[in-house]
Design an enzyme around this catalytic site. Structure first.
Site, PDB file in Angstrom:
ATOM      1  N   HIS A   1      10.033  15.443  30.132  1.00  0.00           N
ATOM      2  CA  HIS A   1       8.634  14.999  30.024  1.00  0.00           C
ATOM      3  C   HIS A   1       7.845  15.392  31.287  1.00  0.00           C
ATOM      4  O   HIS A   1       7.216  14.542  31.917  1.00  0.00           O
ATOM      5  CB  HIS A   1       8.561  13.474  29.793  1.00  0.00           C
TER       6      HIS A   1
ATOM      7  N   ARG B   1       4.334  13.908  22.182  1.00  0.00           N
ATOM      8  CA  ARG B   1       5.031  12.642  22.429  1.00  0.00           C
ATOM      9  C   ARG B   1       6.319  12.631  21.598  1.00  0.00           C
ATOM     10  O   ARG B   1       6.356  13.176  20.487  1.00  0.00           O
ATOM     11  CB  ARG B   1       4.175  11.452  21.989  1.00  0.00           C
TER      12      ARG B   1
END
Ligand code: NDP
Ligand code: OXD
Length: 316
Positions: free
Chosen positions: A279, A231
């Site tokens: 991502h 993350r």
């Protein structure tokens, strides 16, 4: 016994698929939830604060993501409803590909070769063999352990770090605060696959990067490499840039960012030794997510516990 699909930019497609895969099931799409007491299950990603709490009969939340930090942003997330996070071989396989691809890209000096190609320069660069490189995986869970096995099979020396002590075949395992320093000291390529929690936020900072192995800094592997597919909140981007520019870090592959999408004025975009992906290290297909969700609901309806239940206290 309705399923509510909520809080994802793919919600409409999840809704349509759930209805087609389970035609007899009552599936609703937020904000058309109908009577609140009908909702028993939610397939959720970034839910508006307080909404999940408003369903008095909610029995199960299925997270669209493997990471659940987005759900915990809701301060009113119902405390007593179990959360099943998405774990699927399709997603795991894609993450293993990403970690392997970027480990190989850096050990085989591909960024430097791309520069030479742009200059039409034919030159051999010294490259380490896999067995000369130590890859340290932060987060030895589903994705970290699977990546470790493939890197190991390629011949890399693999280390792993987690919260609790682990034994993974062929992997030197470290745990907790006490294990962090020895783990970093033996790591040339750091692959981060941690969840974002109160304990891990900002963990990839300048201080940590400085603790990576210095032995890797020879001509075949000019310095440590960072790969982060966990993350963005795990990393301090200004520290990564400073470490790159100070020669403490040789290169980075980043799939996740403090702010997503990565703002166009971020210097990371233009840094010659940074590889950026949006991502999508491990894209999860809508079909797999919906089938996973329906499977968990069936389990609950058969009196079984849903799989991959999140530990609320640990935050992942
Ligand atoms: P798991 O829950 O299976 O594994 C998490 C690992 O992190 C475990 O080994 C755990 O330790 C370790 N960990 C957690 N907190 C700490 C801590 N404070 N200190 C040390 N170790 C810690 O998760 P997954 O492997 O399934 O996924 C990992 C993350 O990957 C997700 O949370 C998500 O953020 C990210 N992800 C990113 C994707 C992308 O496309 N970029 C796609 C999918 C996931 P222990 O083993 O002791 O519990
Ligand atoms: C996930 C993700 O957590 O895609 O599944 O990031």
């Amino acid at each position: 016994m309705a399923l509510l699909v909520i809080g994802s930019d793919r919600a409409a497609s999840f809704h349509a698929m759930a209805r087609s895969f389970a035609p007899s099931r009552d599936v609703r799409l937020w904000p058309e939830a109908g009577p609140r007491e009908d909702i028993r299950y939610a397939l959720a990603w970034q839910t508006p604060a307080g909404v999940l709490k408003s369903f008095p009969n909610l029995e199960l939340i299925v997270s669209v993501g493997a990471g659940v930090d987005h759900l915990f942003r809701d301060p009113d997330l119902p405390a007593n409803v179990p959360i099943s996070r998405y774990v699927d071989p399709d997603l795991t396989g894609r993450m293993v590909e990403y970690i392997t691809l970027h480990t190989l890209l850096h050990t085989r000096r591909m960024l430097a070769y791309q520069t030479l190609q742009r200059e039409a320069t034919w030159r051999y660069l010294p490259e380490p063999a896999a067995h000369q490189v130590r890859v340290g995986i932060m987060g030895l869970g589903v994705l970290g352990a699977a990546s470790a096995q493939v890197l190991k099979a390629l011949g890399y020396q693999v280390r792993g770090w987690g919260r609790s002590p682990k034994s993974v075949d062929g992997v030197t395992c470290f745990a907790g605060e006490a294990g962090l320093d020895p783990f970093l000291a033996e790591t040339d390529i750091l692959a981060v696959l941690l969840p974002l929690t109160a304990d891990t936020r900002g963990i990839v900072n300048r201080d940590l990067l400085r603790r990576l192995s210095r032995q890797g800094r020879h001509e075949r592997l000019p310095g440590p490499v960072l790969i982060n597919a966990g993350r963005g909140g795990l990393q301090v981007e200004s520290d990564i840039l400073a470490a790159l520019d100070a020669g403490e870090l040789n290169a980075a592959s980043l799939d996740v960012f403090e702010v997503e999408p990565l703002p166009s004025d971020s210097p990371l975009w233009r840094h010659p030794r940074v590889v950026i992906t949006p991502h999508n290290a491990a894209e999860s297909t809508s079909e797999s997510i919906v089938r996973y969700c329906l499977r968990q609901i069936e389990r609950v309806e058969q009196g079984l516990t849903a799989e991959n239940i999140v530990d609320r206290a640990a935050g992942y």
